[in-house]
Design an enzyme around this catalytic site. Structure first.
Site, PDB file in Angstrom:
ATOM      1  N   HIS A  84       6.171  -4.561  -8.981  1.00 11.71           N
ATOM      2  CA  HIS A  84       7.206  -5.053  -9.898  1.00 11.71           C
ATOM      3  C   HIS A  84       6.593  -5.795 -11.088  1.00 11.71           C
ATOM      4  CE1 HIS A  84      10.065  -3.715  -6.940  1.00 11.71           C
ATOM      5  NE2 HIS A  84       9.448  -4.437  -6.026  1.00 11.71           N
ATOM      6  N   ARG A 100       6.419   7.262  -3.212  1.00 14.07           N
ATOM      7  CA  ARG A 100       6.477   5.967  -3.902  1.00 14.07           C
ATOM      8  C   ARG A 100       5.377   5.042  -3.380  1.00 14.07           C
ATOM      9  NH1 ARG A 100       9.225   0.923  -3.025  1.00 14.07           N
ATOM     10  NH2 ARG A 100      10.225   0.045  -4.894  1.00 14.07           N
ATOM     11  N   SER A 110      13.891  -4.038  -3.249  1.00 12.47           N
ATOM     12  CA  SER A 110      12.789  -3.148  -3.607  1.00 12.47           C
ATOM     13  C   SER A 110      12.954  -1.792  -2.902  1.00 12.47           C
ATOM     14  CB  SER A 110      11.443  -3.806  -3.294  1.00 12.47           C
ATOM     15  OG  SER A 110      10.367  -3.073  -3.828  1.00 12.47           O
ATOM     16  N   LEU A 111      12.062  -1.452  -1.978  1.00 15.66           N
ATOM     17  CA  LEU A 111      12.203  -0.229  -1.199  1.00 15.66           C
ATOM     18  C   LEU A 111      13.619  -0.075  -0.653  1.00 15.66           C
ATOM     19  CD1 LEU A 111      11.452   2.035   0.936  1.00 15.66           C
ATOM     20  CD2 LEU A 111      10.838   0.118   2.410  1.00 15.66           C
ATOM     21  N   GLN A 143      12.658  -0.179 -11.767  1.00 12.17           N
ATOM     22  CA  GLN A 143      12.431  -1.187 -10.730  1.00 12.17           C
ATOM     23  C   GLN A 143      10.954  -1.458 -10.478  1.00 12.17           C
ATOM     24  OE1 GLN A 143      11.897  -0.712  -6.586  1.00 12.17           O
ATOM     25  NE2 GLN A 143      14.090  -1.050  -6.240  1.00 12.17           N
ATOM     26  N   GLN A 182       9.683  -3.766   1.968  1.00 17.08           N
ATOM     27  CA  GLN A 182       8.367  -3.761   2.595  1.00 17.08           C
ATOM     28  C   GLN A 182       7.972  -5.166   3.047  1.00 17.08           C
ATOM     29  OE1 GLN A 182       5.523  -1.543   0.364  1.00 17.08           O
ATOM     30  NE2 GLN A 182       3.782  -2.216   1.563  1.00 17.08           N
TER      31      GLN A 182
END
Length: 311
Positions: free
Chosen positions: A201, A116, A91-92, A250, A11
């Protein structure tokens, strides 16, 4: 045949107009965007191509938009890429890596990341938090600063261990600000607040992690066709069960990106590709190891250039 590592952006890499040139040049990509609109019951394609920017930037929209773009690019170059040895995503982007690996289907993947994003946004609204990039201090120093700034109900933790001298912190607004001040006093070159909707996170995403577990379990899973390096553990994941567990971890764990790049480097791959919008991961890879050269492939020009030079 080339041995290839695939990196997928996270992102923040989204931009208005992303993927429009790909769809204009290839009817199969247009159809892919139409499938995405149908799967989500919303005009994601129009949001990607026309904006408005503030709506595209919203977490629940940016995440499926970036996954869709990465998938579209991969569809165009997969036949010439060589043998994929390993994948990773920031991440994503880790979910994009699993989608390309065949661990779940296209529609399931989009629905997972849409959910998500919704969950992460809701957690941010329920307990406002923020993030900031600390430049010029190592991870150990930043960890100690977070320990000093936190406590008494305040949370601030290292969230993205991106590269030597680049650590993102995450947590409660006041705690992140306090940690930023301490980092500056400790000699940080810069502390940059990030424009995010929550403390990603970090432990503040615990409720989102619980909801993501439900979404992941609802999808149909298969074994990934190549190992995916986990953000949470920096280890290669080769089975669906571990993939689900580490994707849940995560959300509340730091992204161990620099370690993951080192893990990929150890495989001895001959080609590195950043598949999707932007070139952030290409730059981070060079900060981890100056000898690394990652080719960003994210628009029609870079796709054409890649196809013209691929083995």
């Amino acid at each position: 045949m080339s041995r290839v590592a695939l990196l997928f952006p996270g992102q923040g890499s989204q931009y208005v107009g992303m993927g429009r040139d790909l769809a204009e040049d290839d009817s199969s990509i247009r159809e892919l965007y139409e499938r995405a609109d149908d799967a989500l019951g919303m005009p994601l394609s129009r949001l990607c191509w026309e904006g408005p920017e503030d709506q595209l930037r919203a977490t629940e929209n940016a995440q499926p938009a970036i996954m869709l773009h990465s998938c579209a690019v991969w569809r165009l170059i997969a036949g010439r890429a060589g043998r994929v040895e390993v994948g990773a995503g920031h991440s994503l982007g880790e979910l994009s890596a699993y989608l390309v690996s065949g661990a779940f289907g296209f529609e399931d993947g989009l629905r997972i990341v849409r959910r998500r994003g919704e969950l992460m946004g809701a957690s941010g609204a329920a307990r406002p938090g923020t993030m900031a990039a600390v430049l010029g201090l190592d991870a150990e120093a930043v960890t100690q600063i977070c320990e000093r700034a936190g406590g008494e109900g305040r949370v601030v933790v290292p969230a993205n261990l991106n590269a030597p001298g680049q650590v993102v912190i995450s947590g409660d607004v006041e705690a992140v600000a306090a940690a930023g001040d301490l980092a500056t006093e400790a000699g940080a070159r810069r502390v940059l607040p990030l424009n995010v909707s929550g403390a990603f996170h970090s432990p503040l995403m615990a409720a989102a992690a619980e909801g993501l577990e439900v979404a992941l379990e609802a999808a149909s899973w298969a074994e990934p066709s190549f190992p995916v390096v986990s953000n949470a553990t920096a280890a290669s994941v080769t089975d669906a069960g571990t993939a689900r567990r580490t994707l849940i971890m995560q959300l509340t764990s730091p992204v161990r990106w620099a370690e993951g790049i080192e893990r990929i480097r150890e495989t001895g791959v001959s080609r590195w590709l950043e598949v999707g919008p932007g070139n952030v991961l290409s730059g981070l890879a060079r900060r981890v190891d100056r000898s690394l050269r990652v080719a960003p492939v994210g628009d029609s020009r870079s796709v054409d250039a890649y196809l013209g030079s691929a083995d």
